[in-house]
Design an enzyme around this catalytic site. Sequence first.
Site, mmCIF file in Angstrom:
data_model
loop_
_atom_site.group_PDB
_atom_site.id
_atom_site.type_symbol
_atom_site.label_atom_id
_atom_site.label_comp_id
_atom_site.label_asym_id
_atom_site.label_seq_id
_atom_site.Cartn_x
_atom_site.Cartn_y
_atom_site.Cartn_z
ATOM 1 N N LYS A 11 0.849 -1.194 0.000
ATOM 2 C CA LYS A 11 0.000 0.000 0.000
ATOM 3 C C LYS A 11 0.882 1.241 0.000
ATOM 4 C CE LYS A 11 -4.531 0.720 0.188
ATOM 5 N NZ LYS A 11 -5.456 0.041 -0.741
ATOM 6 N N THR A 58 -3.843 -5.336 0.565
ATOM 7 C CA THR A 58 -3.239 -4.024 0.803
ATOM 8 C C THR A 58 -4.138 -3.155 1.677
ATOM 9 O OG1 THR A 58 -4.154 -2.993 -1.205
ATOM 10 C CG2 THR A 58 -2.053 -4.156 -1.418
ATOM 11 N N ARG A 177 28.801 34.372 -7.864
ATOM 12 C CA ARG A 177 27.504 34.083 -8.496
ATOM 13 C C ARG A 177 26.473 33.756 -7.428
ATOM 14 N NH1 ARG A 177 27.888 27.776 -10.777
ATOM 15 N NH2 ARG A 177 28.636 26.878 -8.817
ATOM 16 N N GLN A 229 30.321 20.437 -6.118
ATOM 17 C CA GLN A 229 30.926 19.143 -5.835
ATOM 18 C C GLN A 229 31.726 19.168 -4.531
ATOM 19 O OE1 GLN A 229 30.711 20.596 -8.772
ATOM 20 N NE2 GLN A 229 30.633 19.124 -10.466
ATOM 21 N N HIS A 257 19.553 27.751 -11.413
ATOM 22 C CA HIS A 257 20.289 28.856 -12.021
ATOM 23 C C HIS A 257 19.529 30.182 -11.950
ATOM 24 C CE1 HIS A 257 23.245 26.060 -13.491
ATOM 25 N NE2 HIS A 257 22.328 25.365 -14.137
#
Length: 323
Positions: A11, A58, A177, A229, A257
């Site tokens: 379920k 279920t 940025r 990263q 962005h």
Amino acid sequence: MPVLSSARYGKDNVRVCKVHRDEATGTHTVTEMIVCCLLEGKIEESYTKADNTPVVATDSMKNTIYIKAKEHPVDPPELYAGILGQHFLDTYSHINVANISVEVKRWTRIAIDGKPHPHSFYRDGDETRNVEARVSRADGIEIRSSLAGLLVLKSTGSQFHGFVRDEFTTLPETWDRILSTEIDATWKWKTIPSLQALRDNIAIFDQAFDNARIITLKTFAEEDSPSVQNTMYKMCDKILEVAPEVASVTYALPNKHYFEIGEFLLLLAPLEMKKLSLMNHVLTRVPTDLSWHKGLENTGKNAEVYAPQSGPNGLIKCEVSRS
């Protein structure tokens, strides 16, 4: 001859809200969850021979989810997932594995005149606390806890330069940025041998979640990030340092962005290019800065107005494990 390689069923999308009422203080705590339960075991014949004898309906699973939420604590969600999964193994001898996932919505207590209200809350963004538990007769309890949907942004303190430049590269390097992402952090716990062992150590789950959230936000905010990263690697490393019971940490960070209005866009423009057989169209660069209007400067150090982008976007992932 076809062979049933694997099978599970159950379920999904069971919505549960539990209100815990502290009689002594009159303070209420609200926990809202979406629960999924998928069972594995000796259920092959329900698939291959249309024999429903081994099938736990279920709808019965849905009822069990509600009943166990009534009978037991739902905080932390790792404990509730373990209790629910163990119930199916204890109740049905032919079921070998119960896969339980719990998504907890974020309800934050309202403060009135600086004082937390005892029973009023507001939805604090789309952030969720999630748990995936695999409760197995053979392998014990495997749990993954996660923080998802936490949208963050900082307007400076992010760089990206020194990457590969070749004939396909148009992206300029930048030393400053906007950085925005939606946090999806998961930490996998070392295998827990039994439900009792889980009960004996429930404090580690809330502590790890709180630490992971603090580490994520603090690292994101304070670091002058050289790349997504490297920043996500540092987050993983710090979580492993403060949570010795965690075996590995995974992050998935989409790059949301925000482009300066002064950046160039690639647009299709009709040209007389029949001689080059380019179907009368070619990609050209069209400036979109604001200098056309009274000389407004909106690039580089003068950039103030940005265009949020819906896609495409970068997606950076990593998993850091103990050596």
